[in-house]
Design an enzyme around this catalytic site. Sequence first.
Site, PDB file in Angstrom:
ATOM      1  N   PRO A  85       0.825  -1.216   0.000  1.00 30.45           N
ATOM      2  CA  PRO A  85       0.000   0.000   0.000  1.00 30.45           C
ATOM      3  C   PRO A  85       0.853   1.257   0.000  1.00 30.45           C
ATOM      4  CG  PRO A  85      -0.822  -1.576   1.594  1.00 30.45           C
ATOM      5  CD  PRO A  85       0.491  -2.106   1.106  1.00 30.45           C
ATOM      6  N   CYS A  86       0.360   2.277  -0.687  1.00 32.81           N
ATOM      7  CA  CYS A  86       1.192   3.476  -0.824  1.00 32.81           C
ATOM      8  C   CYS A  86       0.494   4.748  -0.388  1.00 32.81           C
ATOM      9  CB  CYS A  86       1.640   3.623  -2.279  1.00 32.81           C
ATOM     10  SG  CYS A  86       0.285   3.985  -3.423  1.00 32.81           S
TER      11      CYS A  86
END
EC number: 2.1.1.37
Length: 448
Positions: A85-86
């Site tokens: 996830p970013c």
Amino acid sequence: MRSSGTQVHPLDGVRILDLFAGPGGLDVAAHFLGYKSIGIEWDQNACQTRYAAGLPTFHADVSVMRETRFDEIPTSVDILAGGPPCQSFSVAGRGAGRAALDTVKEFIHRLVGGEDESRIDGDLHGLGVDPRAALVLEPLRWLLKAIETEGRDPYRVIVLEQVPAVLPLWDVYAQLLRSGEGRLNGVKYEADCWELKTEQFGVPQTRTRAVLVARLAGSGAIERPEASHLPFNVRRGQGNATQAQMLPTDSGAEPCWLSMAEALDTASSLTGSSIDISRLRTEGKTKFFVVSNYGSNGDPKRRGRRLSSEPAFTVTGKVSRNKLYKNVADYEAGKSDRFTIPESGVLQTFPHNFPWSGKDQAQQVGNAVPPRLGMHVLSEVLRGTVPSKDELTRSRTWPNVPGTTADELRAIGCGDQSQCPPNGHKTGRATRKPAPSPAHLRTTPQNE
């Protein structure tokens, strides 16, 4: 995508393990290159899409899967891939992860150095590091787990992608993988990382990704994937242009990239296409312009614009908020249209008939790795070549998946649901609204 009559188990011959798999961008890429994959995905909606598409899946939290269910991963897996996830690293977010880059680098070294993982986890929690930012450590934990587990071989190939802000972390990964130090137990990799622009690989969209590629030492040097198109200048000299000056004009220039119009035209012409862009045609030509949901040059009120002869803006989970206009007159009259989910998928280079399922489909589309980029990266690291013209052509259409196959994959991925993430399924009539899932379990990548 075999029918149940072939008596082949869905996990037979799986080569690629896709962490944080989303709806299947890397898995779709692997399929068209002839490699079988399995994904781990927390979000039930993305899992529904994956089952409908015939993609083997564990509906699970990546860290829980590693800690308690590692033995369920097929021993045939020799390629580790994923996009953690970013949200906290993305320039579209608040950037808490960017501020924690140096801290996360320290924890990468501590993990490889052999420090107790429970102590590392405690320190991460105590420092208040965003749990999503800490998930960039998960691919390293999986790599070390494979090295330290009896009966398992080290992964032969590693492919990771993230937003550009994460490139410094991938550089630390690459340095450690080349060293073979600490818990790597002498296992060394050839490794490199780069920023890749998606439009340079035939994706009708501007999107920059930080990509790490590693291969066991002795397998040859790592080469940067070969671009097939030229980069697009996202600024195009607009600088302090007025709103009127940002409206479209015909330049007559030949494009050096795959445009939105070309991608949608091609998809709409395929047999049984789910893409109908007749509403965007004028005098037989697909011609429109897009006004972005996001601001331009730091001004939230000044929306960027793209012509149909240009690549799309980065396709995010808010892609459906972008407004389409056939001409300036429609713009001035406020007569706008929107991209449909299949059209948004095509701009991400998913097949025109990909079976998007479940809820939050726009978010699923925006979260995904563009399959065309994945094909170029995987083909280079696994075969040392670019994808063939035939492979790229075939990637426009997804094969039909029987309902029995989807049901079988759902049984593998969810089983009796007891091992699925908390609140991952809605069963019966809830007497109260379920509590939000813990932040550390929200592992669907947010590629904005």
